[in-house]
Design a protein around this motif. Structure first.
Motif, PDB file in Angstrom:
ATOM      1  N   PHE B  52       0.839  -1.209   0.000  1.00  0.00           N
ATOM      2  CA  PHE B  52       0.000   0.000   0.000  1.00  0.00           C
ATOM      3  C   PHE B  52       0.875   1.261   0.000  1.00  0.00           C
ATOM      4  O   PHE B  52       0.658   2.192  -0.782  1.00  0.00           O
ATOM      5  N   ILE B  53       1.867   1.284   0.879  1.00  0.00           N
ATOM      6  CA  ILE B  53       2.782   2.432   0.962  1.00  0.00           C
ATOM      7  C   ILE B  53       3.535   2.584  -0.364  1.00  0.00           C
ATOM      8  O   ILE B  53       3.707   3.698  -0.873  1.00  0.00           O
ATOM      9  N   TYR B  56       1.201   4.062  -3.010  1.00  0.00           N
ATOM     10  CA  TYR B  56       1.074   5.503  -2.802  1.00  0.00           C
ATOM     11  C   TYR B  56       2.289   6.230  -3.396  1.00  0.00           C
ATOM     12  O   TYR B  56       2.145   7.209  -4.123  1.00  0.00           O
ATOM     13  N   HIS B  57       3.495   5.723  -3.099  1.00  0.00           N
ATOM     14  CA  HIS B  57       4.688   6.414  -3.586  1.00  0.00           C
ATOM     15  C   HIS B  57       4.850   6.303  -5.095  1.00  0.00           C
ATOM     16  O   HIS B  57       5.329   7.233  -5.730  1.00  0.00           O
ATOM     17  N   ARG B  60       2.778   8.991  -6.543  1.00  0.00           N
ATOM     18  CA  ARG B  60       3.462  10.280  -6.399  1.00  0.00           C
ATOM     19  C   ARG B  60       4.621  10.397  -7.392  1.00  0.00           C
ATOM     20  O   ARG B  60       4.824  11.442  -7.997  1.00  0.00           O
ATOM     21  N   VAL B  81      10.558  21.646 -13.628  1.00  0.00           N
ATOM     22  CA  VAL B  81      10.084  21.188 -12.324  1.00  0.00           C
ATOM     23  C   VAL B  81      10.934  19.974 -11.944  1.00  0.00           C
ATOM     24  O   VAL B  81      11.163  19.083 -12.760  1.00  0.00           O
ATOM     25  N   ALA B  82      11.414  19.960 -10.694  1.00  0.00           N
ATOM     26  CA  ALA B  82      12.311  18.884 -10.280  1.00  0.00           C
ATOM     27  C   ALA B  82      11.566  17.553 -10.201  1.00  0.00           C
ATOM     28  O   ALA B  82      10.431  17.490  -9.727  1.00  0.00           O
ATOM     29  N   ASN B  84      11.163  14.447  -8.226  1.00  0.00           N
ATOM     30  CA  ASN B  84      11.488  14.216  -6.820  1.00  0.00           C
ATOM     31  C   ASN B  84      12.004  12.801  -6.544  1.00  0.00           C
ATOM     32  O   ASN B  84      11.233  11.865  -6.378  1.00  0.00           O
ATOM     33  N   ALA B  86      13.412  11.793  -3.929  1.00  0.00           N
ATOM     34  CA  ALA B  86      13.284  11.427  -2.519  1.00  0.00           C
ATOM     35  C   ALA B  86      12.102  10.499  -2.241  1.00  0.00           C
ATOM     36  O   ALA B  86      12.110   9.792  -1.237  1.00  0.00           O
ATOM     37  N   TYR B  87      11.081  10.482  -3.112  1.00  0.00           N
ATOM     38  CA  TYR B  87       9.932   9.595  -2.854  1.00  0.00           C
ATOM     39  C   TYR B  87      10.364   8.149  -2.628  1.00  0.00           C
ATOM     40  O   TYR B  87       9.836   7.458  -1.768  1.00  0.00           O
ATOM     41  N   VAL B  90      11.838   7.880   0.874  1.00  0.00           N
ATOM     42  CA  VAL B  90      10.796   7.956   1.897  1.00  0.00           C
ATOM     43  C   VAL B  90      10.046   6.612   1.936  1.00  0.00           C
ATOM     44  O   VAL B  90       9.750   6.067   2.996  1.00  0.00           O
TER      45      VAL B  90
END
Lengths: 249, 249
Positions: B52-53, B56-57, B60, B81-82, B84, B86-87, B90
């Motif tokens: 699930f997590i 979600y990522h 994103r 636009v960068a 990301n 980092a997703y 995270v």
């Protein structure tokens, strides 16, 4: 207010981390409902509500932040749209009283004591949040922030003292298997909550301004929220599971 | 950074594939909850949380990629636009410790051993992710990527060694029916995880740059994520079902 690209990235990803962590925690608590006995179901439902409400607010905070700043070609620009600080306070107004009620519910006190402690501790928590807000929106390092922050500390200290002295007798009556866990949960509340006034007063303590102050505040509140809601919730879940197992045996 | 239309298509569709795979896996695990006995429900809830997590990522990451590049008339243009990065980190910070906890939970160790192993292996996994991040965002083939990557390998090796030597005695005590499956699940962790440092260091190993490096990294991480989370999760599900059946018999 100016933000560097690095500060923008930290805040942006902290908010997204909050969304993922809170919705995942909510599902964990609610999917675990069948594992606890009747008596502890309300505690677990509320534990999931706290993280659900937090997840909703982190989604809103994330959107508000995305609208307030743009990062193009590595340059962060404020769009002029206000970043809504109030989401955090609306969130706390709902979740902080519920957090204390979670802890009271897994202690299985008498019914009248449960109601009484929920009202007094929950009420004090709501008052603490309401009193902190005018200082937060005052916008910086000034006497307004200091005064409301100080007023907000009165119910805060009342809660900490009650958790320590008022609940000690009840903790001694808990089954041995969970006594350590309940005491640890109480400590998680106190330590994670102490983080909030530190973040609140961080601009004073560290003489921070502008982007650095914002980054410290947003990252600090996010970490404190995750510990106080999701990590604390896992402890409540473990207490409920162990007590349910003990009762079945 | 320049991307060819083909590279853009591969990355774009890999991310969408990730979204579909992870949400489907999540539903599979949670809809299967009634098929396992009480003892294994938490393991299955967490297995679904991991996917699930991740889902979600991937949503994103997909949005961030769509904002960072446009493909019009077969020409891919960076919007400024960068994207990301980092997703992923995270995501891993949350999911990698949970993945190890899944495996520990289906082994039905004693309560204290479960808590102890979850804390040490989960903590090492979180440390591994945190140490890898500064190298990933350093932006290319340089000594920064090499140094943080190397530091990140220390907890990685600790985890692999613990999975091999530390859990061997526990595996020998498992029912015969699932011993092979648990051992295979452990191998899936080790093989799929080994893929991450290979992808991380791919720019060095293959002297890749620009669009090719990005395509290899994004596609490589997506495949590794699906194996390490969804495929591994299916094995955890099978172990839980078999053990539940054995206990009922």
């Amino acid at each position: 207010m100016e933000l560097s690209f690095g500060q923008y990235e930290i805040i942006y990803n902290a908010f997204s981390f909050g969304v993922a962590a809170f919705f995942a925690a909510t599902l964990f608590f609610w999917l675990g409902l069948s594992q606890v006995s009747h008596k502890y179901k309300t505690a677990l439902v509320i534990t999931g509500l706290v993280t659900f409400i937090a997840g909703y607010h982190y989604l809103r905070i994330f959107s508000s932040f995305s609208e307030a700043y743009t990062a193009v070609n590595g340059v962060v620009t404020s769009t002029g749209v206000a970043f809504n600080v109030a989401y955090r306070y609306v969130d706390w107004l709902l979740t902080v009283p519920l957090l204390l009620i979670e802890l009271i519910l897994v202690m299985s006190l008498t019914r009248s004591e449960t109601v009484r402690k929920s009202v007094t501790l929950g009420g004090a928590a709501a008052l603490m949040v309401v009193l902190g807000y005018p200082g937060e929106v005052s916008g910086g390092i000034d006497s307004t922030r200091l005064m409301w922050g100080a007023l907000s500390m009165i119910p805060f200290i009342y809660i900490v003292v009650t958790l320590f002295s008022g609940l000690s007798a009840s903790i001694a009556k808990q089954p041995e298997d969970v006594r350590g866990l309940i005491s640890a949960a109480r400590w998680v509340v106190i330590v994670s909550w102490s983080f909030y006034p530190v973040v609140y007063f961080a601009p004073f303590i560290m003489s921070l301004e502008g982007g650095t102050a914002t980054t410290v505040i947003e990252l600090g509140y996010t970490i404190a929220d995750i510990v106080a809601k999701a990590v604390f919730g896992v402890m409540i879940f473990m207490i409920a599971v162990r007590k349910s197992e003990a009762e079945r045996a």
